[in-house]
Motif scaffolding. Sequence first.
Motif, PDB file in Angstrom:
ATOM      1  N   VAL A 246       0.831  -1.202   0.000  1.00 50.71           N
ATOM      2  CA  VAL A 246       0.000   0.000   0.000  1.00 50.71           C
ATOM      3  C   VAL A 246       0.870   1.258   0.000  1.00 50.71           C
ATOM      4  O   VAL A 246       0.502   2.280  -0.574  1.00 50.71           O
ATOM      5  CB  VAL A 246      -0.951  -0.005   1.217  1.00 50.71           C
ATOM      6  CG1 VAL A 246      -1.751   1.290   1.296  1.00 50.71           C
ATOM      7  CG2 VAL A 246      -1.909  -1.189   1.131  1.00 50.71           C
ATOM      8  N   ALA A 247       2.066   1.181   0.624  1.00 49.34           N
ATOM      9  CA  ALA A 247       2.969   2.331   0.648  1.00 49.34           C
ATOM     10  C   ALA A 247       3.488   2.679  -0.740  1.00 49.34           C
ATOM     11  O   ALA A 247       3.972   3.786  -0.959  1.00 49.34           O
ATOM     12  CB  ALA A 247       4.143   2.049   1.588  1.00 49.34           C
TER      13      ALA A 247
ATOM     14  N   PRO B 296       0.283   5.829  -4.550  1.00 48.68           N
ATOM     15  CA  PRO B 296       0.160   7.234  -4.146  1.00 48.68           C
ATOM     16  C   PRO B 296      -1.052   7.468  -3.251  1.00 48.68           C
ATOM     17  O   PRO B 296      -2.080   6.789  -3.388  1.00 48.68           O
ATOM     18  CB  PRO B 296       0.011   7.972  -5.481  1.00 48.68           C
ATOM     19  CG  PRO B 296       0.612   7.062  -6.495  1.00 48.68           C
ATOM     20  CD  PRO B 296       0.341   5.675  -6.007  1.00 48.68           C
ATOM     21  N   THR B 297      -0.927   8.421  -2.350  1.00 48.75           N
ATOM     22  CA  THR B 297      -2.008   8.720  -1.401  1.00 48.75           C
ATOM     23  C   THR B 297      -3.317   9.009  -2.114  1.00 48.75           C
ATOM     24  O   THR B 297      -4.391   8.603  -1.676  1.00 48.75           O
ATOM     25  CB  THR B 297      -1.614   9.918  -0.519  1.00 48.75           C
ATOM     26  OG1 THR B 297      -0.374   9.645   0.136  1.00 48.75           O
ATOM     27  CG2 THR B 297      -2.670  10.202   0.533  1.00 48.75           C
ATOM     28  N   SER B 298      -3.249   9.700  -3.229  1.00 52.51           N
ATOM     29  CA  SER B 298      -4.462  10.066  -3.964  1.00 52.51           C
ATOM     30  C   SER B 298      -5.167   8.860  -4.571  1.00 52.51           C
ATOM     31  O   SER B 298      -6.349   8.938  -4.920  1.00 52.51           O
ATOM     32  CB  SER B 298      -4.120  11.062  -5.081  1.00 52.51           C
ATOM     33  OG  SER B 298      -3.178  10.489  -5.987  1.00 52.51           O
TER      34      SER B 298
ATOM     35  N   ARG C 254      -4.781   5.466  -3.157  1.00 50.53           N
ATOM     36  CA  ARG C 254      -4.854   4.295  -2.267  1.00 50.53           C
ATOM     37  C   ARG C 254      -6.082   4.247  -1.363  1.00 50.53           C
ATOM     38  O   ARG C 254      -6.260   3.288  -0.620  1.00 50.53           O
ATOM     39  CB  ARG C 254      -3.607   4.247  -1.387  1.00 50.53           C
ATOM     40  CG  ARG C 254      -3.564   5.282  -0.282  1.00 50.53           C
ATOM     41  CD  ARG C 254      -2.404   5.093   0.673  1.00 50.53           C
ATOM     42  NE  ARG C 254      -1.128   5.291   0.043  1.00 50.53           N
ATOM     43  CZ  ARG C 254      -0.062   5.782   0.682  1.00 50.53           C
ATOM     44  NH1 ARG C 254      -0.157   6.136   1.950  1.00 50.53           N
ATOM     45  NH2 ARG C 254       1.088   5.936   0.043  1.00 50.53           N
ATOM     46  N   LYS C 255      -6.960   5.254  -1.425  1.00 52.86           N
ATOM     47  CA  LYS C 255      -8.071   5.331  -0.476  1.00 52.86           C
ATOM     48  C   LYS C 255      -8.994   4.120  -0.549  1.00 52.86           C
ATOM     49  O   LYS C 255      -9.609   3.740   0.443  1.00 52.86           O
ATOM     50  CB  LYS C 255      -8.859   6.621  -0.710  1.00 52.86           C
ATOM     51  CG  LYS C 255      -8.052   7.879  -0.393  1.00 52.86           C
ATOM     52  CD  LYS C 255      -8.861   9.137  -0.652  1.00 52.86           C
ATOM     53  CE  LYS C 255      -8.042  10.385  -0.350  1.00 52.86           C
ATOM     54  NZ  LYS C 255      -8.810  11.637  -0.635  1.00 52.86           N
TER      55      LYS C 255
ATOM     56  N   CYS D  84      -7.969   1.072  -1.630  1.00 49.02           N
ATOM     57  CA  CYS D  84      -7.124  -0.120  -1.779  1.00 49.02           C
ATOM     58  C   CYS D  84      -6.995  -0.858  -0.457  1.00 49.02           C
ATOM     59  O   CYS D  84      -6.789  -0.241   0.584  1.00 49.02           O
ATOM     60  CB  CYS D  84      -5.729   0.271  -2.286  1.00 49.02           C
ATOM     61  SG  CYS D  84      -5.728   1.131  -3.869  1.00 49.02           S
TER      62      CYS D  84
ATOM     63  N   CYS E 298      -7.799  -2.638  -5.468  1.00 45.55           N
ATOM     64  CA  CYS E 298      -8.410  -1.311  -5.391  1.00 45.55           C
ATOM     65  C   CYS E 298      -9.697  -1.293  -6.216  1.00 45.55           C
ATOM     66  O   CYS E 298      -9.668  -1.606  -7.412  1.00 45.55           O
ATOM     67  CB  CYS E 298      -7.443  -0.255  -5.906  1.00 45.55           C
ATOM     68  SG  CYS E 298      -5.768  -0.363  -5.207  1.00 45.55           S
TER      69      CYS E 298
ATOM     70  N   VAL F  89       7.742   4.959  -3.370  1.00 43.68           N
ATOM     71  CA  VAL F  89       7.263   5.730  -2.232  1.00 43.68           C
ATOM     72  C   VAL F  89       7.257   7.213  -2.583  1.00 43.68           C
ATOM     73  O   VAL F  89       8.062   7.664  -3.402  1.00 43.68           O
ATOM     74  CB  VAL F  89       8.120   5.482  -0.980  1.00 43.68           C
ATOM     75  CG1 VAL F  89       7.964   4.060  -0.486  1.00 43.68           C
ATOM     76  CG2 VAL F  89       9.583   5.796  -1.246  1.00 43.68           C
ATOM     77  N   GLU F  90       6.351   7.947  -1.972  1.00 43.86           N
ATOM     78  CA  GLU F  90       6.237   9.376  -2.264  1.00 43.86           C
ATOM     79  C   GLU F  90       7.332  10.159  -1.546  1.00 43.86           C
ATOM     80  O   GLU F  90       7.803   9.774  -0.503  1.00 43.86           O
ATOM     81  CB  GLU F  90       4.850   9.884  -1.836  1.00 43.86           C
ATOM     82  CG  GLU F  90       3.719   9.275  -2.646  1.00 43.86           C
ATOM     83  CD  GLU F  90       2.359   9.744  -2.202  1.00 43.86           C
ATOM     84  OE1 GLU F  90       1.623  10.250  -3.052  1.00 43.86           O
ATOM     85  OE2 GLU F  90       2.033   9.601  -1.021  1.00 43.86           O
TER      86      GLU F  90
END
Length: 317
Positions: free
Chosen positions: A168-169, A172-174, A176-177, A179, A195, A316-317
């Motif tokens: 999950v890391a 991207p945050t945008s 993964r909501k 997932c 996802c 990773v971001e």
Amino acid sequence: MDLQKQFAEETDTNPDLPMRVGIGIDSGEAIALEDGSFRGAALNVAARLCALAHGGEVIVSEGTSHLAGRLPGVRYVDRGRAHLKGIAAPVRIIRVAPEEEQGRPWIVMFFGGPKRLGWRVGLGVALIAAATAAAVVYLTGGNKGEGSSAAPGTQTESVVEAPLADVVALIPTSLRKTCVKQPVPDIGAVETAVCVPAAGDTRFSPDRWQVSIYPNGAAVKGAYEAERRRQRIARDQGKCSSFSWGGEGSWAHGPGKPGGRRLCYFDGDDAIIVWTHERLGQPTHRDILAIAREGGSDHARLVGWWAVSHHLIGKVE
């Protein structure tokens, strides 16, 4: 699947009494009643799925496909969400099919027929292509971990190391909501995340997509090649674009910055794209295999999402 094979054999032996049976499966708890029968929400869903299944089909819920994971000789075909009688929330339906079942052939789409494109249509296509290209250049131009221009001996900022086992890391945050980690990862993978967009989510994302993190480059390449052979797609042939869908080849973050490989095909009415994002010695990256699926044969929309997202998924971001 074995049971359906037995039914098919019985039908071949006695065609006057065909065994055309539909099977529906859901996973969950069931409560035993005093009369020896059972009751439960999973049984209700399974009964509705059974009613939807045609003769010879096996249909399962999304939860069942997640629990089963990837199985040798079996593939999952996403048939989208459906409202089932007596079930409040829509249920995603998955058809279970043998790997040897043929998918749809490649197709090439041309706009305008024998006449030349009108200037408005041509301008629209050009603007879309330019916007997509600009977005990719913007995203890849500042892509960390793709190489460094720092002079030898120059101190640079410390780079975050991509985790060995946190798929999950690497999303991207945008994105993964919606997932979640699959209880059992795909064969050969360390972890797999699936996802699915939430109901009512107006932002576009594929109907279903997943990411699997692999222990090394050899493992992810092996999984990718296995998928290519299953789909009988020739290497370095065909295209995955808005105009042509069906092929295999490499992709890059930019000039001199390799990223991985990708292949695309149709599975029934679904457009599928499979790609790798390779570590290639970059500390912020991990070796992953990703698969995205979009219904309605809408490959143009899928490739629009993929053109931007595949640069970001896997690091990773």
